[in-house]
Scaffold this motif. Structure first.
Motif: not given
Lengths: 382, 382
Positions: A120-121, A186, A190, A219-222, A305, A307-309, A346
């Motif tokens: 797997x690597x 941002x 920082x 959840x993964x907002x940049x 609906x 909610x994340x996996x 969200x």
């Protein structure tokens, strides 16, 4: 620490003495040796012939003795030099260039029947180079053997996670005391990462996410150049890495004096779901039962609906480890497994709420789940 | 930009229409589509049936339409939404979970004879999942075809690199105006990274290295808590990433009013080596000739043993790309190939000097090599 690593490698050794293991995944290398120079490979032979091979590209300068190892060769953090009496031998990959190929040749010389590699690597190209380098040595799949070993943590590992969580709480707490309105996502992100390092973290465990207004709760907002405004939800997801161990916290705040009714309602709902998940943590409980406990609170309120996996995951030398807390996760929790519990909702265009904690599964006799990230979960208006 | 990506994908298409290509390496995905969500895979079919598959793990929330793609699905920077008239179709990986497996199934449905995959990127386990997912479709190796395409940059890519270099020069220039004595390597490195972002970088192209005193000149030095002292060499190696494009600069300074004689001598030597490397850059020149030009200056002064295996490398969507400037590099330079030239010498226990620039190879008719990183290379005493 050397004895800990020796014991971990011993668990990987084939008692029949026929198979050697080749470990290349960096987090697994670090778990088994205390260091993980880029591209390195560890050979666990049948009788304590453990050798960490290092890339000549990591080594850099040619030396008179091609097998000599210097501090610079272990440039990857943390530095770790061979200790006197250390069973682990440090070797250069030499002419083969690839440490995994050098390890395969050594395994062939040791006369093992099979070499088990991390399929797997290892890439297909590198796997082929192993076969070319040691053509008469059959390769097998080691699978996630080391990852399985890493699941249950010892108290020293948990102590590192506890410090990572303390650092994270400190950095977040300081930010909450400063003025936020008008600053960009941002810059806030920082600032949080700088504070993690000020307080002694190796670095952030993952990219810090600061999300405001309609971004809050993704959840993964940049982080963007959007500035914090009055009335916003502000969600932060961050964590320190300390001695390699990663923790995670998520909190959501309201900017201004009085949260709106919909904000209070949504917050209370996510808080109830997160508490249900936390309270379900116990040794022997199915991972999917923890997920269900959190998920059904949201679903009952009509937010199933959104909610994340996953509503949580293991943490350790990687930020996303086994187990997964998801509807399809079949495994059961053990004591001393650290996990996140992190449901969120969200609402597109409006924003949302996330509450993430890192906890260690403990039996009731041991006091129940140990909360590492202790920043308040009251809805603060900042 | 969409037309640029369409043209790049067209170059990858098999004119005979028998082979499809499956691209999974993130930098290659970004080159061919403008975005690279985590775990994504691109299928380039025989007749413009291009589909970007997205991981369900990136997707997060289940939706009513399993193939629907939202902005949140493209959470990886940069966000890129399907544009009207865009030839590229965005699809969820669906039930298979792995976008590469979904792509292989689609390729099988298209009736191609072979699917060429990136064996230097796909793991053995993932390659096996492709075979299981599309059992009658023979797999071949695409090799570094896309990396080869990426070698020579167009003027738009060079413009992005030029801005990355400007940002880097600005961040470094500001630091040089501040007081350095007494500050730690870690804090200086963080300060530089913050300034990169202040000036508009996506982020650092690689971890910023600040090295003082005996650490100075170690190429991959990880910043420590050592404080800057009078009389130190201070070496900085950093670079901005702008629109995905990575540049690199390295400079060495002396702290205090008057550098010592040995510091001046060593600096002048490395400067001469670096200039020789820069001046050797031209279309048609062998990469190893550039390396030799720099290396022989150091060797003639007795420092041949202290030099890295590479004295430079290509830059672009990755910080370390082809070509390598090393004694064994057989290829020749082309116009519009950006490279670093970065010889250095480190004297154990005393410190050392590194001078790194990013330049674009240009013909003499076009003015010769274009220097992107223009911070002075005079020996400054700070």
């Amino acid at each position: 620490m050397s004895e800990v690593h020796t014991a971990r490698r011993a668990r990987l050794r084939d008692p029949a003495g026929r198979t050697a293991a080749l470990v290349s995944h960096p987090a697994n290398l670090r778990y088994l040796t205390g260091c993980a120079p880029p591209g390195a490979a560890l050979l666990v032979g049948p009788d304590a012939r453990d050798t960490l091979f290092l890339s000549p590209h990591a080594t850099g300068r040619p030396t008179a003795d091609p097998d000599a190892v210097t501090a610079a060769d272990l440039g990857a953090e943390p530095r770790r030099l061979p200790e006197p009496g250390d069973e682990l031998r440090f070797r250069s990959a030499g002419e083969s260039g690839d440490p995994a190929v050098a390890a395969a040749r050594t395994a062939a010389d040791l006369g093992v029947a099979t070499l088990a590699v991390e399929e797997h690597h290892l890439t297909v190209a590198r796997h082929r180079a192993l076969t070319a380098g040691a053509p008469h040595l059959p390769l097998a799949d080691l699978g996630r053997t080391v990852e399985q070993q890493r699941l249950v943590k010892d108290e020293e590992e948990i102590a590192a996670l506890r410090i990572a969580a303390e650092i994270t709480d400190q950095a977040l707490g300081e930010l909450l005391e400063s003025i936020l309105v008008g600053r960009t996502e941002r810059h806030l992100a920082l600032e949080l990462e700088r504070r993690l390092i000020d307080h002694g973290a190796d670095g952030p465990a993952f990219p810090t996410s600061v999300a405001t207004g309609p971004h809050a709760g993704v959840p993964t907002h940049t982080p963007t150049d959007r500035r914090v405004e009055e009335g916003d939800f502000l969600s932060v997801r961050m964590g320190a890495r300390y001695r390699g161990y990663c923790c995670q916290i998520g909190r959501t705040f309201v900017i201004g004096t009085a949260p709106a009714d919909w904000q209070i309602e949504l917050y209370d709902l996510v808080f109830a779901a997160q508490r249900a998940g936390r309270e379900a943590l116990a040794p022997g409980v199915e991972c999917r039962a923890v997920d269900r406990a959190a998920r059904q609170v949201l679903a009952a309120a009509g937010h199933g609906g959104a909610v994340e996996t996953c509503t949580g995951h293991g943490v350790g030398l990687e930020i996303g480890e086994d187990p997964r807390l998801s509807p399809s996760a079949m495994s059961k929790l053990d004591a001393r497994v650290p996990v996140t519990v992190e449901p969120g909702v969200h609402l597109p265009g409006r924003g949302g709420v996330r509450i993430d904690d890192t906890l260690v599964v403990r039996s009731l006799a041991d006091g129940g789940p140990e909360l590492l990230t202790i920043t308040t979960k009251e809805l603060l208006a900042l």
